[in-house]
Write an enzyme that holds these catalytic residues in place. Structure first.
Site, short mmCIF file in Angstrom:
data_model
loop_
_atom_site.label_atom_id
_atom_site.label_comp_id
_atom_site.label_asym_id
_atom_site.label_seq_id
_atom_site.Cartn_x
_atom_site.Cartn_y
_atom_site.Cartn_z
N ARG A 147 -11.83 -14.43 -51.77
CA ARG A 147 -12.06 -15.70 -51.08
C ARG A 147 -13.36 -16.29 -51.61
NH1 ARG A 147 -7.70 -14.58 -49.97
NH2 ARG A 147 -6.63 -14.43 -47.96
N PHE B 272 -19.85 -23.12 -34.07
CA PHE B 272 -20.56 -22.35 -35.10
C PHE B 272 -21.19 -23.28 -36.13
CE2 PHE B 272 -19.22 -20.38 -39.35
CZ PHE B 272 -20.45 -19.81 -39.60
N LYS C 139 -5.21 -31.29 -41.10
CA LYS C 139 -6.45 -31.63 -41.83
C LYS C 139 -6.14 -32.65 -42.94
CE LYS C 139 -9.66 -29.11 -39.78
NZ LYS C 139 -10.72 -29.77 -39.00
N VAL D 271 -13.43 -12.64 -41.87
CA VAL D 271 -13.63 -11.23 -42.19
C VAL D 271 -15.11 -10.85 -42.16
CG1 VAL D 271 -13.53 -11.71 -44.69
CG2 VAL D 271 -13.07 -9.42 -43.89
N TYR E 167 -2.08 -26.46 -39.01
CA TYR E 167 -3.52 -26.72 -39.11
C TYR E 167 -3.85 -27.42 -40.44
CZ TYR E 167 -8.51 -25.60 -39.83
OH TYR E 167 -9.86 -25.66 -40.10
N LEU F 41 -16.54 -32.65 -36.37
CA LEU F 41 -16.27 -31.22 -36.56
C LEU F 41 -15.35 -30.66 -35.47
CD1 LEU F 41 -19.99 -30.10 -37.12
CD2 LEU F 41 -18.33 -30.54 -38.91
N ALA F 42 -15.25 -31.35 -34.33
CA ALA F 42 -14.45 -30.82 -33.21
C ALA F 42 -13.00 -30.66 -33.66
CB ALA F 42 -14.52 -31.78 -32.02
#
Ligand SMILES: NC(=O)c1ccc[n+]([C@@H]2O[C@H](COP(=O)([O-])OP(=O)(O)OC[C@H]3O[C@@H](n4cnc5c(N)ncnc54)[C@H](O)[C@@H]3O)[C@@H](O)[C@H]2O)c1
Length: 321
Positions: A223, A19, A159, A199, A155, A86-87
């Site tokens: 958010r 994306f 990061k 969302v 996750y 980005l992967a």
């Protein structure tokens, strides 16, 4: 692309078919770079690359960047000026279900990116970090230094570990490292078929199909939604702007938007939209998350330009088309 007469700087983009990656490719090409995109199509899609593949300065390498030696060989061949990494395994839920895989795709792969850069003399790495590095109640708005509380998922931990790995490499081997902590990114090509989708992509799909959206809890949870167009511009700045120092920066708008507000905006854009359905709050849902955008403004000259009303209008238009 690699003939000596072509003086465009080459940028290697991992996760190019995803994306965000697909928008980054196009923004880099518009900025005059040549792009080598790397992806193994784990979650990325070929149709995301349709426009980039028409450009003579874009090439695609189908490869797994978590496999030792793979990215190093590509970097040694194309000698990029910068790597945009980005992967990743992008789902918090999947990282909880399979922490080994999270380690391989989100930590080992980053180390391999850092090593590929070192071996090929790459001057700069731009890394897709996340607001998930911040723990619960870390700050409001969240500033880059708000790291006293630990991440709450494998996750987020991966990061944060990746940022440290890259910054350590950068300091030791003279590579400029820009870690971008993306907040809630939305826009065209976000895949609503994933059960973990944001969302906004779920709402866009439901509204365009004439179905009611589901709001969990009172809908007043907020958010920081940032358009993928702004995110891609921030990546291009980080990859190309001369004289940047290493560091981490939030890529966000600084403006909290509630889920109720999203539903109201979509409702006003889609004639005859159904009223939202209400369900009990989901356990573990963070109440508020908004970033402080001032460091990216100071370091990169970046500010988000897409108001959420404009971004949702684009999605409503995209889906109607
Ligand atoms: N979307 C968001 O809101 C958001 C927020 C914060 C951070 N991020 C980060 O931004 C980056 C891009 O996310 P996205 O939303 O575009 O997700 P995405 O799933 O659309 O893109 C990730 C891409 O990486 C590829 N990939 C995964 N593992 C690979 C491997 N081992 N080798 C080669 N390619 C591989 C996938 O096939 C996919 O094309 C990720 O690092 C993600 O963690 C995204």
């Amino acid at each position: 692309m690699h003939n000596p007469g072509n003086r465009r700087p080459v940028v290697l983009v991992t996760g190019a078919a995803g994306f965000i990656g697909s928008h980054v490719n196009e923004a880099l090409l518009r900025a005059g770079c040549a792009v080598v995109g790397v992806d193994n199509f784990r979650t990325g899609r070929r149709e995301n690359l349709r426009s980039a593949l028409e450009a003579p300065d874009f090439t695609l390498r189908e490869a797994d960047v978590a496999e030792p030696g793979v990215l190093a060989a590509i970097a040694a061949e194309v000698r990029p000026a910068a790597i945009v990494h980005l992967a990743a395994l992008v789902s918090v839920q999947e990282s909880v279900a399979d922490p080994d895989l999270n380690f391989r795709l989100n930590v080992q792969a980053t180390h391999l990116v850092a090593e590929a850069a070192r071996a090929s003399g790459v001057a700069r790495i731009v890394f897709a970090s996340s607001a998930a590095v911040y723990g619960e109640g870390a700050g409001e708005p969240l500033r880059e230094s708000d790291l006293r509380t630990p991440p709450i998922s494998p996750y987020g931990a991966a990061k944060l570990a990746s940022e440290s790995l890259l910054l350590g490499h950068g300091a030791s081997y003279g590579i400029t490292i820009r870690c971008h902590r993306f907040f809630n990114v939305y826009g065209p090509r976000q895949d609503p078929r994933s059960p973990y989708s944001g969302v906004i992509s779920l709402f866009a799909r439901e509204f365009s199909a004439g179905r009611p959206v589901t709001i969990y809890g009172d809908g007043e949870q907020t958010r920081d939604f940032v358009s993928v167009h702004d995110v891609a511009r921030a990546v291009v700045l980080a990859a190309t702007r001369p004289g940047l120092a290493s560091g981490a920066a939030n890529i966000c708008t600084g403006r909290p938007i509630s889920v109720n507000r999203l539903a109201a905006i979509f409702g006003s854009l889609v004639p005859g939209a159904s009223a939202p359905r209400r369900e009990p709050a989901r356990p573990g849902d963070i109440r508020h998350s908004v970033g402080d955008p001032s460091r990216a403004a100071a370091d990169l000259g970046f500010g988000a330009e897409w108001a959420v009303e404009k971004g949702l209008g684009e999605l409503a238009g995209t889906r109607a088309a």
